[in-house]
Design an enzyme around this catalytic site. Structure first.
Site, PDB file in Angstrom:
ATOM      1  NE  ARG A  96      -4.182  -1.990   2.252  1.00 12.72           N
ATOM      2  CZ  ARG A  96      -5.203  -1.795   2.620  1.00 12.72           C
ATOM      3  NH1 ARG A  96      -5.658  -0.685   3.483  1.00 12.72           N
ATOM      4  NH2 ARG A  96      -5.724  -2.708   2.917  1.00 12.72           N
TER       5      ARG A  96
ATOM      6  CG  ASN B 215      -1.290   3.778   3.483  1.00 15.61           C
ATOM      7  OD1 ASN B 215      -0.492   2.508   4.079  1.00 15.61           O
ATOM      8  ND2 ASN B 215      -2.029   3.227   4.612  1.00 15.61           N
ATOM      9  NE  ARG B 216       6.716   3.538   1.198  1.00 16.27           N
ATOM     10  CZ  ARG B 216       7.024   3.027   0.195  1.00 16.27           C
ATOM     11  NH1 ARG B 216       7.388   1.369   0.138  1.00 16.27           N
ATOM     12  NH2 ARG B 216       6.775   3.951  -0.948  1.00 16.27           N
ATOM     13  CG  MET B 217       0.318   1.624   7.479  1.00 15.00           C
ATOM     14  SD  MET B 217       1.203   0.915   8.984  1.00 15.00           S
ATOM     15  CE  MET B 217       0.324   0.221   9.919  1.00 15.00           C
ATOM     16  CG  HIS B 218       3.478  -2.730   2.608  1.00 15.15           C
ATOM     17  ND1 HIS B 218       3.274  -1.625   1.512  1.00 15.15           N
ATOM     18  CD2 HIS B 218       4.991  -2.218   3.028  1.00 15.15           C
ATOM     19  CE1 HIS B 218       4.172  -1.290   1.585  1.00 15.15           C
ATOM     20  NE2 HIS B 218       5.014  -1.628   2.520  1.00 15.15           N
TER      21      HIS B 218
END
Ligand code: FMN
Length: 186
Positions: A156, A158-161
């Protein structure tokens, strides 16, 4: 895999196979996934290659499918076991004639003095087999990776994968526990 095919990812079945020798030397290279069944993930190669030597001393392997344009990866860990000879024969004989001949003309991963020497090995094998059916060399065949861990990673911005890991244990006899499913922090 179906989504990667639909997205026209180049060689969607290519994965990076990691091995580690019994002396703890790691190495990686790309191979192609040629089948999946209830036992595992199949690829074909030369058993005498560097990867084949590593696997014969230590069957622990990893596989990375990196479908970067989709911002996805699938990570597999497990043990490599030879596929039955009949499966290897069936796949070998489905390959183009020149690919079958090439299996006879290359001692994969061994040094050779020149490109010319390699080409002469290939032409000698082409002449030998001509249009005859090419038998599968006994040093060429398949492994299936029997998985103990499979992680699906979906990026994702926003790095909140998303990371979903399936893990299970395998006994020495190949008996598997049920999969444990966990979400991991990115
Ligand atoms: C896209 C791609 C697909 C490949 N597929 C295979 C394969 O299915 N089997 C194989 O033995 N080598 C395949 N290779 C070559 C391997 O990456 C490697 O060079 C070769 O197997 C020798 O590896 P080793 O010396 O570590 O054993 C492929 C290479 C690429 C780039």
């Amino acid at each position: 895999m179906r989504e990667a095919e639909a997205e026209n990812i180049f060689e969607p079945n290519a994965f990076v196979l990691g091995t580690v020798t019994d002396q703890n030397t790691p190495s990686s290279r790309t191979v192609l996934l040629k089948g999946v069944d209830e036992h595992g993930f199949h690829f074909f190669t030369n058993f005498g290659s560097r990867k084949g030597a590593a696997i014969s001393g230590n069957p622990a392997v990893s596989a990375v499918f990196g479908w970067y344009p989709m911002y996805r990866q699938v990570l597999i860990e497990g043990v490599a076991r030879p596929v039955p000879g009949q499966d290897a024969d069936d796949y070998f004989h489905s390959r183009p004639h020149e690919s079958q001949v090439a299996a006879w003309s290359s001692h994969q991963s061994q040094p050779i003095e020149s490109r010319d020497a390699l080409d002469s090995q290939f032409h000698a094998a082409l002449a030998k087999f001509n249009t005859n059916e090419v038998p599968r060399p006994d040093y060429w065949g398949g492994y299936r990776i029997v998985p103990t861990r499979i992680e699906f990673w979906k990026g994702r911005s926003n790095r909140m994968h998303d990371r979903i890991a399936f893990t299970r244990s395998l006994s020495h006899q190949g008996e598997a526990d049920n999969w444990r499913i966990e979400r991991l922090q990115p």
